[in-house]
Design an enzyme around this catalytic site. Structure first.
Site, PDB file in Angstrom:
ATOM      1  N   MET A  81      31.930 -49.821   5.547  1.00 18.75           N
ATOM      2  CA  MET A  81      30.684 -49.695   4.813  1.00 18.75           C
ATOM      3  C   MET A  81      30.263 -48.235   4.732  1.00 18.75           C
ATOM      4  SD  MET A  81      27.122 -51.689   5.665  1.00 18.75           S
ATOM      5  CE  MET A  81      28.030 -53.240   5.708  1.00 18.75           C
ATOM      6  N   ASP A 135      31.361 -42.521   4.828  1.00 20.72           N
ATOM      7  CA  ASP A 135      31.917 -41.583   5.805  1.00 20.72           C
ATOM      8  C   ASP A 135      33.411 -41.381   5.533  1.00 20.72           C
ATOM      9  OD1 ASP A 135      31.948 -39.874   8.010  1.00 20.72           O
ATOM     10  OD2 ASP A 135      32.420 -41.501   9.409  1.00 20.72           O
ATOM     11  N   HIS A 150      34.775 -46.611  13.630  1.00 16.86           N
ATOM     12  CA  HIS A 150      33.366 -46.656  14.019  1.00 16.86           C
ATOM     13  C   HIS A 150      33.151 -47.774  15.042  1.00 16.86           C
ATOM     14  CE1 HIS A 150      32.144 -44.817   9.863  1.00 16.86           C
ATOM     15  NE2 HIS A 150      32.527 -43.891  10.710  1.00 16.86           N
ATOM     16  N   SER A 185      35.964 -48.448   9.319  1.00 17.11           N
ATOM     17  CA  SER A 185      34.711 -48.949   9.880  1.00 17.11           C
ATOM     18  C   SER A 185      34.759 -50.469   9.889  1.00 17.11           C
ATOM     19  CB  SER A 185      33.521 -48.397   9.093  1.00 17.11           C
ATOM     20  OG  SER A 185      32.313 -48.725   9.737  1.00 17.11           O
ATOM     21  N   THR A 186      33.854 -51.118   9.170  1.00 15.10           N
ATOM     22  CA  THR A 186      33.784 -52.585   9.180  1.00 15.10           C
ATOM     23  C   THR A 186      35.111 -53.197   8.745  1.00 15.10           C
ATOM     24  OG1 THR A 186      31.471 -52.341   8.517  1.00 15.10           O
ATOM     25  CG2 THR A 186      32.432 -54.550   8.403  1.00 15.10           C
TER      26      THR A 186
END
Length: 226
Positions: free
Chosen positions: A159, A162, A66, A40-41
């Site tokens: 973050m 998930d 993401h 993600s991030t």
């Protein structure tokens, strides 16, 4: 801030809304090996570092990053231009093979399934899982069920949580699993939660992940697409 707050108000569905949990249906052995990556991030930079170091003989990869719709296609195109391997946004029914990385399209979930002696991906709609679509948990659960010990799962910077639950499912199904370490993460949320839940067999710096991925391929006897 309004967008972030509204996202927190969305129901936090589990992967059950897309694919039920259950025992692995994977065969004990396969010459087709799967690497599943979730990020993600900070993940776009992390993916670039990993994928740029891989030769075209590396295991086939399925990736959830993401990102919104359309941005995943742009990411895949950029990575494809700078990597030795082929990188593209996944299409429904794509076969996973050596030297190919398939990135889940934004606003869709990606699942792995087995067809005979090889693996394909399904691109499906559905509710958000862990407030994301695509969701790492959805992908990892499908890999646990249909690839089992033929897979390597890698959870990277991001973050939230998930992918943490289903990385543990992958490990329980016999897959090798890796979490990126805190020092090399932009955000340590997803790897930290995976480690806390017992999903990570190994914790390593981002710089070490390409070598570990290639070692998995060598130990598994990876072959190309026939």
């Amino acid at each position: 801030m309004i967008a972030a707050d509204s996202a927190l108000l969305r129901p936090k569905n589990s992967a059950d809304v897309i694919l039920s949990a259950g025992l692995s249906t994977a065969v004990a052995r396969s010459t087709d090996q799967i690497v599943a990556i979730g990020a993600s991030t900070g993940g776009t930079q992390a993916l670039e570092l990993v994928l740029r170091r891989l030769p075209a003989t590396c295991p086939g990869m399925v990736i959830v990053q993401h990102m919104p719709e359309r941005f995943t296609a742009m990411l895949a195109q950029r990575l494809n231009a700078i990597c030795q391997i082929e990188v593209r946004e996944a299409r429904n029914g794509d076969r996973v093979g050596a030297g190919l990385a398939l990135i889940a399209p934004g606003n869709k979930h990606m699942l792995l399934r087995r067809s005979g002696t090889h693996y394909l991906v399904d691109i499906v709609d559905g509710p958000l899982v862990n407030r994301h679509k695509p969701s790492v948990d959805v992908l990892f659960r499908s890999v646990a069920k249909f690839a089992g010990a033929n897979a390597l799962g890698i959870i990277m910077t991001g973050m939230g949580d998930d992918g943490a639950r289903s990385l543990k499912e992958m490990r329980d199904a016999g897959a090798r699993t890796i979490a990126q370490d805190e020092a090399s993460c932009v955000v340590f949320g997803m790897p930290k939660e995976a480690i806390r839940r017992g999903g990570a067999e190994q914790v390593m710096a981002l710089e070490q992940i390409p070598g570990a991925l290639l070692a998995f391929g060598r130990s598994s006897g990876v072959r190309g697409i026939s």
